[in-house]
Design an enzyme around this catalytic site. Structure first.
Site, short mmCIF file in Angstrom:
data_model
loop_
_atom_site.label_atom_id
_atom_site.label_comp_id
_atom_site.label_asym_id
_atom_site.label_seq_id
_atom_site.Cartn_x
_atom_site.Cartn_y
_atom_site.Cartn_z
N ASP A 3 -32.52 -21.40 -14.12
CA ASP A 3 -32.46 -21.10 -15.28
C ASP A 3 -30.33 -21.08 -15.81
OD1 ASP A 3 -34.64 -20.47 -17.44
OD2 ASP A 3 -34.52 -18.52 -15.54
N ARG A 32 -26.83 -18.09 -13.52
CA ARG A 32 -27.70 -17.82 -11.93
C ARG A 32 -26.48 -18.50 -10.96
NH1 ARG A 32 -30.83 -14.82 -15.04
NH2 ARG A 32 -32.92 -16.16 -15.93
N ARG A 88 -27.55 -17.75 -27.48
CA ARG A 88 -28.26 -19.00 -26.77
C ARG A 88 -28.39 -20.36 -27.74
NH1 ARG A 88 -32.83 -16.34 -23.83
NH2 ARG A 88 -33.43 -17.77 -22.29
N LYS A 113 -37.71 -24.96 -24.33
CA LYS A 113 -38.52 -23.88 -24.62
C LYS A 113 -38.09 -22.76 -25.29
CE LYS A 113 -34.71 -21.11 -21.60
NZ LYS A 113 -34.33 -20.70 -20.18
N HIS A 114 -38.58 -21.76 -26.24
CA HIS A 114 -39.64 -21.09 -25.76
C HIS A 114 -40.75 -21.75 -26.69
CE1 HIS A 114 -36.67 -19.03 -24.14
NE2 HIS A 114 -37.19 -18.51 -23.33
N HIS A 171 -39.16 -10.15 -22.13
CA HIS A 171 -39.32 -9.14 -21.08
C HIS A 171 -39.86 -7.87 -21.22
CE1 HIS A 171 -36.56 -12.60 -20.83
NE2 HIS A 171 -36.12 -12.16 -19.34
N ASP A 197 -44.04 -18.85 -19.69
CA ASP A 197 -43.06 -18.01 -18.68
C ASP A 197 -43.16 -17.03 -18.30
OD1 ASP A 197 -40.25 -16.92 -19.32
OD2 ASP A 197 -40.78 -16.61 -21.63
#
Length: 339
Positions: A65, A73, A141, A171-172, A184, A254
């Protein structure tokens, strides 16, 4: 050895003996890296090589990601920071061509960073369209506040990745922007009408159906299936993803370890495949959970295998030429003009 239809994470910056043995036996289609797996370019390059050696496939896809903004990351000191999607959307709002070209440039630079260490798939672009009152898990985002803006800039980012030899993941699907919770941590439930969802949330995905890979949303849409999130809903997968949206690329879940889902990891995996997903994604590197996912994931075959092979065929081995120093200077110069 036959490849299984799942993507796995690993626990650290190098593989443990148990992980090597597990990956050799389970043979996942691909892998995904997180910040816990990233230290330096040399280390990431070696880790990618080790993952591919474990399954004996030089083309095994390795995902990450790397959106920019809050979701990046690989970062300083070895890699530059990248802007969030919304930053591109605020760039010269009166000139969509500039927005598009700078968005593409940013993604092309990300592709350069990823390919240089062996990563071939980026979980980008985010095609979710935020709605007022929604949880900010998408927030900045997103490339914009309208389906058309999100689609145009999302395509620019995807094309920048492809030009650099990296596959994009849209996504998503079919849309997380209206969700009132972070999937999450909890299961979001969206109560908008089907008409509104089709007009607003699903629209960007309909405009990027030519992209090779997509990731599902762990979101319940009560107008479609009040009992199951999209990931495990056959109604959503058949009527919306494959039907209304018309997407025929590979659909991965996901992360199955997210708290939006319930039940055992075997149950989650089986439910996702029963709904029509092609690939299970498990990210946290927990061996017990990964083993359950691997046991429940089928051998990659049929339409899933066709879609997986079609996706890998989109990776160019002759990336578009790029001078990263000049390109970064152009990107920084454009972004500096945002008030």
């Amino acid at each position: 050895m036959k490849t299984r239809a799942f993507i796995a994470g690993c626990s650290g910056t190098e593989l443990t003996p148990d992980e090597v043995a597990f990956f050799k036996e389970a043979d996942p289609w691909g892998f995904i890296l997180f910040r816990r797996n990233v230290d330096s370019p040399e280390q990431v390059r070696a880790l990618c090589a080790s993952l591919r050696d474990a399954v004996g496939r030089a083309d095994a896809p390795i995902l990450i990601d790397q959106e920019g903004g809050r979701v990046q990351r690989m970062g300083p000191p070895h890699w530059p920071k990248y802007p969030s999607g919304s930053t591109y959307g605020r760039l010269h709002a009166n000139d969509p061509l500039v927005q598009r070209e700078i968005t593409r440039l940013g993604a092309r630079l990300i592709a350069h960073d990823l390919r240089s260490v062996g990563i071939t798939v980026d979980c980008l672009p985010v095609l979710d369209v935020p709605s007022p009152g929604a949880h900010d898990i998408i927030g900045d985002r997103a490339y914009g506040q309208t389906p058309s803006r999100v689609a145009v800039l999302g395509r620019a980012a995807a094309e920048g990745l492809l030009a650099g030899g990296v596959l994009p993941v849209v996504k998503h699907m079919p849309g997380h922007g209206r969700a009132g919770a972070d999937s999450h941590l909890a299961l979001p439930v969206v109560e908008a009408s089907r008409e509104e969802l089709e007009r607003h949330d699903f629209a960007p995905f309909r405009m990027l159906t030519d992209m090779p890979l997509a990731m599902t949303a762990h979101v319940v849409y009560t107008a479609l299936d009040p009992e199951h999130p999209a990931t495990t809903s056959r109604v959503v997968m058949e009527e919306i993803v494959r039907g209304h949206i018309g997407y025929d690329g590979l659909v991965m879940t996901d992360d199955l370890s997210m708290h939006a889902l319930s039940g055992s990891f075997r149950d989650r995996t089986e439910a996702a495949f029963a709904a029509g997903c092609d690939m299970a994604l498990h990210c946290n590197g927990n061996m017990e959970e990964m083993s359950a996912v691997a046991e429940a994931a089928p051998i990659l075959s049929g339409e899933g295998l066709r879609r997986a092979n079609a996706a890998l065929a989109r990776i160019t081995h002759d990336p578009e030429p790029l001078d990263p120093v000049d390109a970064r200077a152009r990107l920084d110069s454009a972004l500096a003009m945002i008030a």
